[in-house]
Design an enzyme around this catalytic site. Structure first.
Site, mmCIF file in Angstrom:
data_model
loop_
_atom_site.group_PDB
_atom_site.id
_atom_site.type_symbol
_atom_site.label_atom_id
_atom_site.label_comp_id
_atom_site.label_asym_id
_atom_site.label_seq_id
_atom_site.Cartn_x
_atom_site.Cartn_y
_atom_site.Cartn_z
ATOM 1 N N ASP A 30 0.829 -1.212 0.000
ATOM 2 C CA ASP A 30 0.000 0.000 0.000
ATOM 3 C C ASP A 30 0.867 1.267 0.000
ATOM 4 O O ASP A 30 1.979 1.271 0.523
ATOM 5 C CB ASP A 30 -0.923 -0.019 1.227
ATOM 6 C CG ASP A 30 -2.061 0.981 1.098
ATOM 7 O OD1 ASP A 30 -2.435 1.333 -0.034
ATOM 8 O OD2 ASP A 30 -2.574 1.425 2.146
ATOM 9 N N TRP A 35 2.643 8.003 -2.637
ATOM 10 C CA TRP A 35 4.038 8.165 -3.081
ATOM 11 C C TRP A 35 4.061 9.073 -4.313
ATOM 12 O O TRP A 35 4.885 9.983 -4.413
ATOM 13 C CB TRP A 35 4.624 6.790 -3.408
ATOM 14 C CG TRP A 35 6.048 6.782 -3.875
ATOM 15 C CD1 TRP A 35 7.159 6.643 -3.099
ATOM 16 C CD2 TRP A 35 6.519 6.909 -5.229
ATOM 17 N NE1 TRP A 35 8.300 6.670 -3.885
ATOM 18 C CE2 TRP A 35 7.933 6.840 -5.195
ATOM 19 C CE3 TRP A 35 5.893 7.078 -6.473
ATOM 20 C CZ2 TRP A 35 8.725 6.925 -6.344
ATOM 21 C CZ3 TRP A 35 6.678 7.166 -7.612
ATOM 22 C CH2 TRP A 35 8.076 7.093 -7.544
ATOM 23 N N ASN A 78 -11.118 -2.654 -5.010
ATOM 24 C CA ASN A 78 -10.380 -1.645 -5.777
ATOM 25 C C ASN A 78 -11.075 -1.230 -7.085
ATOM 26 O O ASN A 78 -10.689 -0.232 -7.704
ATOM 27 C CB ASN A 78 -8.936 -2.107 -6.069
ATOM 28 C CG ASN A 78 -8.029 -2.063 -4.844
ATOM 29 O OD1 ASN A 78 -7.126 -2.882 -4.698
ATOM 30 N ND2 ASN A 78 -8.255 -1.109 -3.938
HETATM 31 C C1 IPE Z 1 -5.322 -2.710 0.080
HETATM 32 O O1 IPE Z 1 -5.054 -1.370 -0.107
HETATM 33 C C2 IPE Z 1 -5.362 -3.423 -1.250
HETATM 34 C C3 IPE Z 1 -4.097 -3.556 -1.950
HETATM 35 C C4 IPE Z 1 -2.933 -3.153 -1.531
HETATM 36 C C5 IPE Z 1 -4.175 -4.229 -3.223
HETATM 37 P P1 IPE Z 1 -6.224 -0.285 -0.242
HETATM 38 O O2 IPE Z 1 -5.533 1.009 -0.482
HETATM 39 O O3 IPE Z 1 -7.204 -0.715 -1.234
HETATM 40 O O4 IPE Z 1 -6.888 -0.335 1.203
HETATM 41 P P2 IPE Z 1 -7.769 0.755 1.972
HETATM 42 O O5 IPE Z 1 -8.777 1.273 1.004
HETATM 43 O O6 IPE Z 1 -6.844 1.841 2.422
HETATM 44 O O7 IPE Z 1 -8.349 0.023 3.131
HETATM 45 C C1 IPE Z 2 -1.739 0.163 -3.268
HETATM 46 O O1 IPE Z 2 -1.507 1.528 -3.334
HETATM 47 C C2 IPE Z 2 -1.942 -0.447 -4.628
HETATM 48 C C3 IPE Z 2 -3.320 -0.848 -4.924
HETATM 49 C C4 IPE Z 2 -4.318 -0.818 -4.099
HETATM 50 C C5 IPE Z 2 -3.581 -1.326 -6.273
HETATM 51 P P1 IPE Z 2 -2.692 2.583 -3.298
HETATM 52 O O2 IPE Z 2 -3.081 2.870 -4.710
HETATM 53 O O3 IPE Z 2 -3.783 2.148 -2.419
HETATM 54 O O4 IPE Z 2 -1.951 3.840 -2.679
HETATM 55 P P2 IPE Z 2 -2.535 4.857 -1.615
HETATM 56 O O5 IPE Z 2 -2.962 4.054 -0.424
HETATM 57 O O6 IPE Z 2 -3.669 5.569 -2.269
HETATM 58 O O7 IPE Z 2 -1.381 5.744 -1.301
HETATM 59 MG MG MG Z 3 -4.159 2.404 -0.440
#
Ligand code: IPE
Ligand code: IPE
Ligand code: MG
Length: 245
Positions: A30, A35, A78
């Site tokens: 995550d 980033w 997602n």
């Molecule tokens: C968890 O991250 C899923 C993955 C890393 C693929 P999310 O960014 O989707 O989780 P939440 O929404 O912060 O709980």
């Molecule tokens: C995790 O990074 C990757 C996926 C969930 C695909 P995020 O896209 O959730 O990154 P943040 O949490 O918004 O920074």
């Molecule tokens: Mg995230």
């Protein structure tokens, strides 16, 4: 490296194993979006940087003697994101899978994918099947990609299939466990989440019942060997009791 050098980990028999190296490390990758945002870049560039972090983590995990590495790449939740981001992620999966499977194969990695894969376009499904078939005989490290994965969905799928095949009989833990997406993979010993959030977000719900957690504030694209070692060092200090005194 043999299993005894690695420690056998994943002792689910109770009674507190003192194995210092996790056999299965699971990662919630995550922080890609934040980033990118910090650098004034689009989120998809964060995901691209995240792929590089994944590549080095596979190498590092293998080097450090981890036998199973599972990574949460896309959750059943997602899909709520903007379609441009979802499309960008699909494009990256395609590119990454096409380009990197040979490399992983050469390094002795067995690659597999778990989750509701039928939601993906046919060309991605073909690459996935081909990658699984090509690497099936490898045994240096198993890399499990959790894509369109949801822990609740996994349990629901297992229950649905169990009820169908066994409508009247009693259901045991073992029977349910055997119908999860990767029944031969031991439960995660160590579950790492980067990005600073302190939650599980529907990852390995059944399997993580006795996992040890390590939360890192680092955004996933910055994750490297040092942070992985910090997680492993922390794990080595834990006393896993599985409910025993
Ligand atoms: C968890 O991250 C899923 C993955 C890393 C693929 P999310 O960014 O989707 O989780 P939440 O929404 O912060 O709980
Ligand atoms: C995790 O990074 C990757 C996926 C969930 C695909 P995020 O896209 O959730 O990154 P943040 O949490 O918004 O920074
Ligand atoms: Mg995230």
């Amino acid at each position: 490296m043999t299993d005894s050098e690695r420690g056998t980990g994943s002792d689910q028999s109770g009674g507190g194993g003192d194995f210092s190296l996790p056999r299965h490390v699971a990662i919630v990758m995550d922080g890609n979006g934040r980033w990118a945002k910090k650098r004034g870049l689009p989120r998809v560039i964060g995901h691209q940087a995240g792929m590089k972090a994944l590549e080095r983590t596979i190498d590092n995990a293998k080097d450090l003697g981890i036998r199973y590495l599972s990574v949460y790449a896309f959750s059943t939740e997602n899909w709520k994101r903007a379609s441009s981001e979802v499309q960008g992620l699909m494009g990256l999966f395609r590119y990454y899978l096409k380009g990197k499977i040979s490399q992983m194969h050469k390094r002795g990695a067995r690659v597999r994918f778990v989750g509701q894969l039928n939601a993906f376009p046919d060309d991605i499904l073909r690459i996935v099947t081909d990658a699984e078939e090509r690497t099936r005989g490898n045994s240096e490290i198993d890399v499990i990609f959790c894509v369109n994965y949801g822990g609740r969905q996994e349990i629901l799928d297992a229950v649905t299939s169990l009820v169908k095949s066994n409508p009247d009989g009693p259901i045991t833990e073992e029977m349910l466990r055997n119908r999860l997406y990767a029944p031969d993979v031991p439960d995660p010993d160590l579950l790492i989440r980067t990005g600073g959030e302190l939650r599980i977000s529907n990852f390995w719900l059944w399997e993580s019942a006795y996992s040890e957690y390590f939360f890192s504030d680092m955004y996933w694209p910055d994750f490297g060997r040092e942070e992985l070692k910090r997680a492993l060092d922390s794990y080595a200090e834990r006393d896993r009791r599985y409910g025993a005194a």
